[in-house]
Design an enzyme around this catalytic site. Sequence first.
Site, short mmCIF file in Angstrom:
data_model
loop_
_atom_site.label_atom_id
_atom_site.label_comp_id
_atom_site.label_asym_id
_atom_site.label_seq_id
_atom_site.Cartn_x
_atom_site.Cartn_y
_atom_site.Cartn_z
N SER A 44 0.80 -1.23 0.00
CA SER A 44 0.00 0.00 0.00
C SER A 44 0.83 1.28 0.00
O SER A 44 0.30 2.36 -0.29
CB SER A 44 -0.94 0.02 1.21
N LYS A 113 0.89 5.19 6.77
CA LYS A 113 0.24 5.93 5.69
C LYS A 113 0.86 7.33 5.61
O LYS A 113 1.68 7.72 6.43
CB LYS A 113 -1.27 6.06 5.94
#
Length: 226
Positions: A44, A113
């Site tokens: 990701s 993230k």
Amino acid sequence: MEQTKRQPRKLGWRFVLLAVVLAVLISGLVRSLWLDVYYIPSASMEPLFREGDRILVSRTDFRADPAARGDIVVFDGRGSFAPLNSGNGPVLDFLGGAGHWIGLSGGDNTYIKRVIGLPGDHVVCCDAGGHLTVNGQQVAEPYLYAGDVPSELKFSVLVPPGRLWLMGDHRSLSADSRSLLGAPGGGMVPQERVIGRPVQIIWPLDRFTAVARPSGAATTTAKNGQ
């Protein structure tokens, strides 16, 4: 009269056990206060981080200078991202925790993230040109995975006080704040849940490199729609 020689004392199991305990305690102190090791479990955050990378995370970088737009953060997802993963039961949870401790696996509640929206920001995707915007300004995103668009999911969110809007760099494979828009908290991560900033890729050795922090906010007005 012949003098007997004193035999050197052999190191017993108690000494070895004490050394191991001290090493664990020192390691635990360092990892809880200054530096920790984390495992990247997915793609990701490509291209910067690849699945299987081990990264060194500084727990002190954001104490004097809080996370800004464009920063990458490692955070505890309990209460926000944790619904993305269901519990595995006490035995598997314990094994997973032990695996994280030695850098062999990721923690079920720990995520990595990039900060896109700060408290008070209005984050929208996408504008007429297909760009992600923050407070009406287009965001330059050179870190995006090649071929990905800013987001295939349309959204318009206002980040509440004390929260962050976070997204992965490989948008087409990232489960992030967008995935929890309908959940309690709306995918917004409390700032106090931020653990630290990745500062070094330490494994594999051919990818051993420092991770630079962006010099400023990532939000800029793109010129001529670029």
